[in-house]
Design an enzyme around this catalytic site. Structure first.
Site, mmCIF file in Angstrom:
data_model
loop_
_atom_site.group_PDB
_atom_site.id
_atom_site.type_symbol
_atom_site.label_atom_id
_atom_site.label_comp_id
_atom_site.label_asym_id
_atom_site.label_seq_id
_atom_site.Cartn_x
_atom_site.Cartn_y
_atom_site.Cartn_z
ATOM 1 N N ARG A 99 47.953 -43.154 -23.564
ATOM 2 C CA ARG A 99 47.404 -43.540 -25.085
ATOM 3 C C ARG A 99 48.613 -44.194 -25.781
ATOM 4 O O ARG A 99 49.797 -43.971 -25.340
ATOM 5 C CB ARG A 99 47.175 -42.170 -25.631
ATOM 6 C CG ARG A 99 45.972 -41.376 -25.180
ATOM 7 C CD ARG A 99 45.902 -40.188 -25.958
ATOM 8 N NE ARG A 99 44.847 -39.420 -25.279
ATOM 9 C CZ ARG A 99 44.957 -38.432 -24.082
ATOM 10 N NH1 ARG A 99 46.322 -38.158 -23.781
ATOM 11 N NH2 ARG A 99 44.131 -37.793 -23.926
ATOM 12 N N LYS A 107 47.820 -35.427 -26.241
ATOM 13 C CA LYS A 107 46.837 -34.791 -26.855
ATOM 14 C C LYS A 107 46.720 -33.276 -26.783
ATOM 15 O O LYS A 107 47.109 -32.721 -25.914
ATOM 16 C CB LYS A 107 45.425 -35.441 -26.329
ATOM 17 C CG LYS A 107 44.255 -35.445 -27.405
ATOM 18 C CD LYS A 107 43.180 -36.185 -26.839
ATOM 19 C CE LYS A 107 42.026 -36.378 -27.966
ATOM 20 N NZ LYS A 107 41.012 -37.110 -27.735
ATOM 21 N N HIS A 112 43.208 -49.089 -25.825
ATOM 22 C CA HIS A 112 42.240 -48.053 -25.424
ATOM 23 C C HIS A 112 41.589 -48.501 -24.297
ATOM 24 O O HIS A 112 41.036 -47.943 -23.063
ATOM 25 C CB HIS A 112 41.330 -47.248 -26.345
ATOM 26 C CG HIS A 112 40.838 -46.041 -25.995
ATOM 27 N ND1 HIS A 112 42.050 -44.737 -25.982
ATOM 28 C CD2 HIS A 112 39.885 -45.524 -25.733
ATOM 29 C CE1 HIS A 112 41.514 -43.754 -25.491
ATOM 30 N NE2 HIS A 112 39.960 -43.961 -25.321
ATOM 31 N N ARG A 117 43.394 -48.467 -21.119
ATOM 32 C CA ARG A 117 43.226 -46.844 -20.372
ATOM 33 C C ARG A 117 41.999 -47.043 -19.678
ATOM 34 O O ARG A 117 42.103 -46.371 -18.509
ATOM 35 C CB ARG A 117 43.379 -46.051 -21.437
ATOM 36 C CG ARG A 117 43.766 -44.596 -21.520
ATOM 37 C CD ARG A 117 44.081 -44.079 -22.755
ATOM 38 N NE ARG A 117 43.188 -42.582 -22.550
ATOM 39 C CZ ARG A 117 43.810 -41.353 -21.875
ATOM 40 N NH1 ARG A 117 44.854 -41.701 -21.462
ATOM 41 N NH2 ARG A 117 43.228 -40.475 -22.206
ATOM 42 N N HIS A 123 43.682 -35.902 -19.216
ATOM 43 C CA HIS A 123 42.601 -35.274 -19.916
ATOM 44 C C HIS A 123 42.514 -33.747 -19.940
ATOM 45 O O HIS A 123 43.159 -33.269 -19.023
ATOM 46 C CB HIS A 123 41.284 -35.900 -19.090
ATOM 47 C CG HIS A 123 40.999 -37.160 -19.719
ATOM 48 N ND1 HIS A 123 39.945 -38.281 -19.001
ATOM 49 C CD2 HIS A 123 41.316 -38.070 -20.890
ATOM 50 C CE1 HIS A 123 39.886 -39.240 -19.647
ATOM 51 N NE2 HIS A 123 40.614 -39.419 -20.706
ATOM 52 N N TYR A 161 34.488 -41.334 -19.395
ATOM 53 C CA TYR A 161 35.384 -42.458 -19.168
ATOM 54 C C TYR A 161 34.755 -43.287 -18.298
ATOM 55 O O TYR A 161 34.684 -44.689 -18.271
ATOM 56 C CB TYR A 161 36.808 -42.224 -18.747
ATOM 57 C CG TYR A 161 37.661 -42.392 -20.059
ATOM 58 C CD1 TYR A 161 37.626 -41.711 -20.920
ATOM 59 C CD2 TYR A 161 38.567 -43.428 -19.814
ATOM 60 C CE1 TYR A 161 38.532 -41.757 -21.906
ATOM 61 C CE2 TYR A 161 39.582 -43.364 -20.941
ATOM 62 C CZ TYR A 161 39.530 -42.329 -22.047
ATOM 63 O OH TYR A 161 40.385 -42.506 -22.996
#
Length: 206
Positions: A52, A77, A149, A152, A175, A184
């Site tokens: 990210r 995250k 993003h 990504r 994730h 995704y």
């Protein structure tokens, strides 16, 4: 009466880039100016690690191990520390920036600075990176909504096309669950699914 109506936030579906589009964007970075060398390395890192933008900008120099091809993310995250894989194809761009950064630090007397920093050793903002990507995309003639993003998503898409298992892709992206990774990859079209299934070798039934 007189209440201000809030406009719902508009969301857009992800637009993974094609490899030639990414190459054109990277090619729009200067190969001589320190900012161009830095920006190319940053975009290459995101493109070939799936970090990210917040994770990439928070990296320290010691966080990236080019021998092990990994990046240690201290605050991913959920504020979790993770070690994420980094594809070797990003090595050259990263080495060139690390060398340039070392020279800038020596010349300007930096003591500590993020891996990706301004030319005076300060932190970079994600807004700068987003605006920079838009400028590079326009210069490269890429007519898509290009953003960090999206790189990504492009990385995830290329891993899938290369045959990586969804569990591997999930770990690579940091994730929390495979369900998130599945979303995704949900942009797979019907024709792509047909081609993918046709290429599989399944058990033969007599």
């Amino acid at each position: 009466e007189g209440a201000v109506m809030s406009t719902p936030k508009r969301t857009y579906p992800p637009e993974p880039l094609k490899s030639d589009e990414v190459a054109a964007i990277l090619g729009a970075c200067s190969r001589r100016a320190p900012t161009g060398i830095r920006n190319r390395a940053l975009l290459m890192l995101i493109y070939r690690s799936g970090l990210r933008i917040s994770e990439a900008l928070a990296l320290k120099s010691a966080s990236v191990d080019l021998d092990q091809h990994s990046a240690r993310v201290l605050h991913g995250k959920g504020n979790k520390a993770t070690v994420r894989p980094l594809h070797p194809s990003a090595d050259d761009a990263l080495i060139r920036w690390m060398d340039t950064r070392r020279q800038l630090a020596a010349a300007n007397g930096w003591k500590t600075a993020p891996l990706f920093c301004t030319l005076d050793g300060g932190p970079m903002s994600d807004r700068y990176v987003r605006d920079m990507l838009k400028r590079l995309a326009a210069k490269a003639g890429v007519d898509k909504r290009v953003h960090p993003h999206g790189l990504r998503h492009t990385y995830a898409d290329e891993l899938r096309r290369a045959g990586a298992d969804v569990v591997v892709i999930s770990k690579a992206l940091g994730h929390s669950s495979i369900a998130v990774t599945a979303r995704y990859l949900d942009h797979l079209t019907n024709s792509q699914a047909v081609d993918a299934v046709a290429a599989l070798i399944l058990p033969q039934i007599d």
